[in-house]
Each structure stands twice: as structure tokens, then as C-alpha cells.
Design an enzyme around this catalytic site. Structure first.
Site, PDB file in Angstrom:
ATOM      1  N   CYS A 145       4.410 -13.728 -11.752  1.00 51.14           N
ATOM      2  CA  CYS A 145       3.196 -13.122 -11.212  1.00 51.14           C
ATOM      3  C   CYS A 145       3.423 -12.521  -9.826  1.00 51.14           C
ATOM      4  O   CYS A 145       3.919 -13.185  -8.917  1.00 51.14           O
ATOM      5  CB  CYS A 145       2.090 -14.175 -11.147  1.00 51.14           C
ATOM      6  SG  CYS A 145       0.525 -13.582 -10.484  1.00 51.14           S
ATOM      7  N   THR A 148      -7.031   1.250   4.894  1.00 54.84           N
ATOM      8  CA  THR A 148      -6.575   0.444   6.023  1.00 54.84           C
ATOM      9  C   THR A 148      -7.494   0.622   7.225  1.00 54.84           C
ATOM     10  O   THR A 148      -7.877  -0.355   7.887  1.00 54.84           O
ATOM     11  CB  THR A 148      -5.132   0.814   6.400  1.00 54.84           C
ATOM     12  OG1 THR A 148      -4.275   0.565   5.281  1.00 54.84           O
ATOM     13  CG2 THR A 148      -4.648  -0.007   7.583  1.00 54.84           C
ATOM     14  N   CYS A 162      -5.198  -9.183 -14.323  1.00 60.69           N
ATOM     15  CA  CYS A 162      -5.647  -9.998 -15.456  1.00 60.69           C
ATOM     16  C   CYS A 162      -7.046 -10.547 -15.210  1.00 60.69           C
ATOM     17  O   CYS A 162      -7.893 -10.568 -16.114  1.00 60.69           O
ATOM     18  CB  CYS A 162      -4.668 -11.138 -15.711  1.00 60.69           C
ATOM     19  SG  CYS A 162      -4.359 -12.200 -14.278  1.00 60.69           S
ATOM     20  N   ARG A 166      -0.530  -4.082  -7.067  1.00 62.95           N
ATOM     21  CA  ARG A 166      -1.718  -4.776  -6.580  1.00 62.95           C
ATOM     22  C   ARG A 166      -2.953  -4.026  -7.058  1.00 62.95           C
ATOM     23  O   ARG A 166      -2.918  -2.827  -7.362  1.00 62.95           O
ATOM     24  CB  ARG A 166      -1.739  -4.864  -5.060  1.00 62.95           C
ATOM     25  CG  ARG A 166      -1.793  -3.540  -4.340  1.00 62.95           C
ATOM     26  CD  ARG A 166      -2.373  -3.659  -2.942  1.00 62.95           C
ATOM     27  NE  ARG A 166      -3.805  -3.916  -2.976  1.00 62.95           N
ATOM     28  CZ  ARG A 166      -4.583  -3.886  -1.896  1.00 62.95           C
ATOM     29  NH1 ARG A 166      -4.079  -3.621  -0.723  1.00 62.95           N
ATOM     30  NH2 ARG A 166      -5.875  -4.112  -1.998  1.00 62.95           N
ATOM     31  N   SER A 204       0.866  -1.178   0.000  1.00 63.66           N
ATOM     32  CA  SER A 204       0.000   0.000   0.000  1.00 63.66           C
ATOM     33  C   SER A 204       0.893   1.214   0.000  1.00 63.66           C
ATOM     34  O   SER A 204       2.089   1.112   0.282  1.00 63.66           O
ATOM     35  CB  SER A 204      -0.901   0.023   1.237  1.00 63.66           C
ATOM     36  OG  SER A 204      -1.721   1.177   1.249  1.00 63.66           O
ATOM     37  N   CYS A 249      -0.741  -6.298 -17.647  1.00 71.28           N
ATOM     38  CA  CYS A 249      -0.024  -7.011 -16.583  1.00 71.28           C
ATOM     39  C   CYS A 249       1.252  -6.248 -16.230  1.00 71.28           C
ATOM     40  O   CYS A 249       2.075  -5.974 -17.105  1.00 71.28           O
ATOM     41  CB  CYS A 249       0.326  -8.426 -17.023  1.00 71.28           C
ATOM     42  SG  CYS A 249       1.384  -9.293 -15.824  1.00 71.28           S
ATOM     43  N   CYS A 301      -1.238  -9.433  -8.421  1.00 72.80           N
ATOM     44  CA  CYS A 301      -1.996  -8.178  -8.391  1.00 72.80           C
ATOM     45  C   CYS A 301      -3.444  -8.370  -8.808  1.00 72.80           C
ATOM     46  O   CYS A 301      -4.281  -7.518  -8.527  1.00 72.80           O
ATOM     47  CB  CYS A 301      -1.324  -7.128  -9.267  1.00 72.80           C
ATOM     48  SG  CYS A 301      -1.516  -7.397 -11.048  1.00 72.80           S
TER      49      CYS A 301
END
Length: 554
Positions: free
Chosen positions: A523, A343, A529, A307, A55, A499, A526
């Protein structure tokens, strides 16, 4: 008959993010306050707590103050860097305009907030949870939901088998998964959780809400020159470079954190229309803006990650409960988009679900719907905060960055003064937004220089991403023919660009024999896709536990 061992718990939590950890801590606090025995465990697919947490982050401590009032005196790393400055820039290609603070709605000004690593905060929260008796199992991915016979009640989850080869055979180190049975199971998987998708479908949890929409956040951590570092300085940007591409929105952030580091990144809303757009490349281009590049000059990039972010807000929050469990945190979608903060709302959702689960277990109940949780949400400050900003993202998307931001700001000010907007704008799924390639303008992205801007593969390297290569691919295609037969001629196969880790590529096109290649080992989890694929042909599931990125200080 299953060959898996099973373990019984009162509550099982899937995911050791802020929502899952807050839920576990609150459960154990309530057990202590009521002199009750309560068994709680958390499954975490990352190799350690925090390994998959990413984050910005500027964190409102409201929920932390409620959960652990003396956290500032308990060695919590978040306390190191309170926010001292708040800036909002609108960028053009070479210049910027700063928004006067008096124009910024009060709750967006970041007074009383802190900036730091959310991963490190989760590691600290995990220590608090374990001290209370919570069992945390990192490196174990929840791969399957356990139901009763007719799939109407959730009775727990099972971890994935370990040591399965790509062809499905068992390797010498094979170990079957473990079943964790629970009176209630809380799903805190983060954005686009793969088990949450199944729950939403089976229990029709979106029948009374809008689709969830998302952004993709690309983040880097830099060590910068001491004379350029101002601990607690927070900068948000909008405008360039996305302002040069029709049908796209988003913005950047740059936070001066502890130890001479800045966390910087760029969020692209996944409702963009141009199939040639690359969120990764937009982030690299954003760094070349003179005012951003000046801060990074002489510095060094030390980490990278990406992400998805649940952007739907108030109108996209699904039904939160079902027989035997509940959704908490970003998997349900409690992010406050204009504040760029989730959060505090995620933690509060976990706490509310925990209170409902504890009361139910204390009353001798199990496997029913925790109706007290959504009731608590509807009267909470979380619901009020999300309702105030519910039209911000739709207004910016509909009317563009300039006019949309003005209208969004007006609605927030009116809501601040108690004048509720008599309308709520709707969301459309992100995968429906792409134009055909013949209607879109190609985007000429500059080549990376390896100093300020980078390519995707070198970026994945500093994310410390690793997967056991000989395992079943966790990125599956419902129809293997679609990428080449449909997506390539229609959209020039956008997976090559959306991606941020270089997982997908088309090879052999120059020779007239194109093939779609999946480099699953790259990968970073995140989920872009799974969200943006225009035919929803790609399905992301959890790989073998412990695989994926290993983020330090992210």
C-alpha cells in the site's frame, strides 16, 4: 484507565504537509510577535517529513510570500526552477493540438509560479518550523481522536501502539501509543483523512455541502537526456487515452524540474464508470503517446507514487470547525481543479486556522469552535478562487472532454470579467458511478516493456514502500464476503484495477474457488480503495507509524 503517557500542548497538528506546516509556522510567528508562550507539535505518519508527500508540482507562491516573504533568499528549494513555458495539449491517439495561450484564462497561465518537489518544500518548511520551536514527531501516526466523555469535544489525539502483531498480541518491542492533549487540534491529513472521516460523521460536517469527489494521481520521476530538458517547461494534456473510454475524464502533466529531471503523471477522476478501467494502466498508456515518449526516450525512471486528490472544490468544502479543532488543507478540499494547484490554498487555510486558534488561546479560550476560521475563509482569496472554478469539473463530466472544456472555459472567462454564473452544479459520490460489468467494454491494455511502461509491483519497488509485515492489517473489510459474493459477479471486483499498487487480487477463480487477497504491505497510502469501492466496504486506517512509501524528491 489508559496505560498511555500523555503530553499537553496548546495546539496539536495532525500531518506535516504544507497546510500543517504553514499552520505551525504561523502560530509560532504570532507567539513571537505578541511575546507569548505557545506550545505546538506536529505528528507525521511518514518516516520523515516529506516521505508521504506527492504532488506534480507547480506551485503558486502566494501563501509562501505571505508566510515567509524572503523565502527566495533563505535556501528554499522551490526557488530553483521558476516556470518559463506553459503548454496545454489536447491529445489524440497519435497527434496533438496546442491551445494558444491567449485562450487560456489568465490565472491558469502559470506566470510567476515554480515547479519542484513538494516533499522537499515540506522538508524546508519543517526546518523553518523547528527553528521557531515547533516540535515535529515523524514516524508517529495519529490513530485515535481523543474526546470528552460524551464525544462532543475533541481534546487531542493518540498515536498508534507500536509492536502489535497481526493477531493483536504484543511483540517484545511493544510500546503503547502516546496521548497528545491540546486546547485545539488541527487535522491536516491530506485527501480522505481517516480521522477526518470520523469527525465528519460525528459532527455532521457535510450537512450543508456536496459530497467530496476525488481523482487518483499516478506520478513518476524521470532523469531525461540533457538535450531534451528545458528547466521550467510545464505541459498539461487532456484527451487521449481517457477519451477512448466512455464516462472517464482526467489528464496528464509533465514538468521540467531541476537537476535534469521531469515529473510526469496522469490524473484519472474517480467518477469513471467502466469497472475495467485501471488508472495505473491509463498512465502507462499515456506515456506511449509519441509526443510524451519522445521526451522520455533515453531517460530512466527513478521514482513512482500515487495519491488521491480532493476535486470537489467550492461546493464540497465542509464545515471547517467543531468543538476543539478544525480541518485544514486537502483533508477539507481546497484544490483548484483547472489550475491543478492546491498547495497555496492549503497553506493559506492552515494560516487562517492558526490565526483563529492563536486569538482564541490568547483570549483564554479552549476546546470551543474556532468560528473566526470559517469567517476568514469566506472573505479570503481562497474562497474567491474556488468559487470562480466551481462548475469546471461538473461541466466536463456532464458534457465530455471537448464540449465540457469549451463550456468550462467560457465560465472561467466570464467569471474573470466579473460575470458570476447564476448556478452551481452538484457532485455525486465517486463510488456510485460504476456500471455493471455486463454493460461495460473490457479494455485491452498493452503489456509493459520495462523501458517506457512498467507493471505495478516494479513501480511499488521504486516508491520505497515498506511496512512491518507482522502488524494488524490497515485495510479492513466491513463484510469479508462482499468482494467475492457481490463485487466479483457485479463488477469483476474493480479493486483489482483501481488500486495503483497491486494490493488487491482475486485468486483461485479459475478453479471455481475465488478468494479476495489483500497485500497490505504494497500500500502506497493513496486512499483510492476507501473512495472508489462501490459498496464502501473497504476502510483505510493508518498503519504502524513510519510505514508506507518513502518518496525522494516527489
Amino acid at each position: 484507565m489508559s496505560d498511555r503517557e500523555s503530553m499537553p500542548y496548546d495546539v496539536v497538528i495532525v500531518g506535516a504537509g504544507p497546510a500543517g506546516l504553514a499552520a505551525a509556522i504561523r502560530l509560532k510567528q504570532l507567539a513571537t510577535e505578541n511575546s507569548a508562550e505557545l506550545s505546538v507539535c506536529i505528528l507525521e505518519k511518514g518516516s520523515e517529513v516529506g516521505a508521504h508527500i506527492l504532488s506534480g508540482a507547480v506551485i503558486d507562491p502566494r501563501s509562501l510570500d505571505e508566510l515567509i516573504p524572503d523565502w527566495r533568499d533563505q535556501g528554499c528549494p522551490l526557488a530553483e526552477t521558476p516556470v518559463t513555458e506553459n503548454h496545454h495539449w489536447t491529445l489524440s491517439r497519435k497527434g496533438r493540438r496546442s491551445m494558444p495561450e491567449f485562450l487560456i484564462p489568465p490565472f491558469m497561465r502559470n506566470h510567476g509560479t515554480y515547479t519542484g518537489s513538494l516533499g522537499n518544500l515540506c522538508r524546508w518548511l519543517a526546518g523553518q518550523a523547528e527553528a521557531l520551536g515547533v516540535e515535529i514527531f515523524p514516524g508517529f501516526a495519529a490513530a485515535e481522536i481523543l474526546f470528552d466523555g460524551d464525544r462532543k469535544i475533541v481534546r487531542g489525539v493518540a498515536t498508534g501502539d507500536m509492536g502489535v502483531a497481526r493477531d493483536g498480541s504484543h511483540k517484545p518491542d511493544y510500546q503503547p501509543g502516546l496521548e497528545l492533549h491540546a486546547k485545539y487540534t488541527l487535522f491536516a491529513e491530506g485527501a480522505r483523512g481517516h480521522l477526518t472521516k470520523e469527525l465528519i460523521r460525528l459532527f455532521d460536517l457535510r450537512s450543508d455541502c456536496d459530497p467530496q469527489i476525488y481523482g487518483i494521481g499516478i506520478k513518476e520521476l524521470w532523469d531525461i537526456a540533457p538535450d531534451k530538458h528545458v528547466p521550467g517547461r510545464v505541459i498539461h494534456t487532456q484527451g487521449w487515452p481517457l477519451s477512448e473510454t466512455d464516462g472517464s475524464n482526467g489528464g496528464g502533466f509533465l514538468y521540467h524540474q531541476a537537476n535534469g529531471q521531469v515529473a510526469l503523471g496522469f490524473v484519472t477522476w474517480l467518477s469513471y464508470t467502466n469497472p475495467y478501467l485501471s488508472p495505473f494502466q491509463e498512465m502507462q498508456r499515456w506515456k506511449t503517446h509519441p509526443d510524451i515518449a519522445a521526451i522520455l526516450e533515453g531517460g530512466k525512471r527513478v521514482s513512482y507514487g500515487a495519491r488521491a486528490i480532493s476535486d470537489g472544490g467550492w461546493q464540497s468544502v465542509p464545515k471547517l470547525v467543531f468543538p476543539g479543532g478544525a480541518l485544514v488543507g486537502d483533508t477539507a478540499g481546497f484544490l483548484n481543479v483547472p489550475r491543478i494547484k492546491g498547495t497555496h490554498t492549503a497553506m493559506k487555510s492552515g494560516m487562517m486556522a492558526a490565526e483563529a486558534a492563536f486569538a482564541a488561546i490568547a483570549a483564554g479560550r479552549e476546546h470551543d469552535e474556532l468560528a473566526a476560521y470559517p469567517e476568514a475563509y469566506r472573505t479570503s482569496w481562497v474562497e474567491k478562487e474556488l468559487r470562480v472554478v466551481r462548475n469546471v469539473a461538473p461541466l466536463v463530466k456532464k458534457y465530455g472532454d471537448s464540449m465540457g472544456s469549451v463550456l468550462a472555459g467560457m465560465t472561467m472567462w466570464l467569471e474573470h470579467f466579473g460575470i458570476r454564473m447564476p448556478f452551481t452544479m452538484k457532485h455525486k459520490p465517486d463510488h456510485e458511478s460504476l456500471w455493471r460489468k455486463d454493460l461495460a467494454r473490457k479494455i485491452d491494455y498493452p503489456k509493459p516493456d520495462g523501458v517506457l511502461t512498467f507493471d505495478r509491483l516494479s513501480s511499488v519497488f521504486v516508491s520505497n514502500t515498506n511496512h512491518e509485515e507482522d502488524q494488524p492489517c490497515h485495510l479492513t473489510l466491513k463484510d469479508p464476503a462482499i468482494p467475492v459474493d457481490y463485487d466479483l459477479p457485479m463488477y469483476d471486483e474493480p479493486a483489482q484495477r483501481y488500486c495503483p499498487a497491486g494490493v488487491y487480487e482475486i485468486v483461485g477463480e479459475e478453479d471455481g474457488d475465488p478468494k479476495f487477497v489483500i497485500n497490505a504491505q504494497n500500500c502506497v497510502h493513496c486512499k483510492t480503495c476507501d473512495i472508489k469501492d462501490p459498496t464502501q466496504n473497504i476502510n483505510w486506517v493508518a498503519p504502524e507509524g513510519g510505514g508506507g512509501p518513502n518518496y525522494p524528491n516527489m
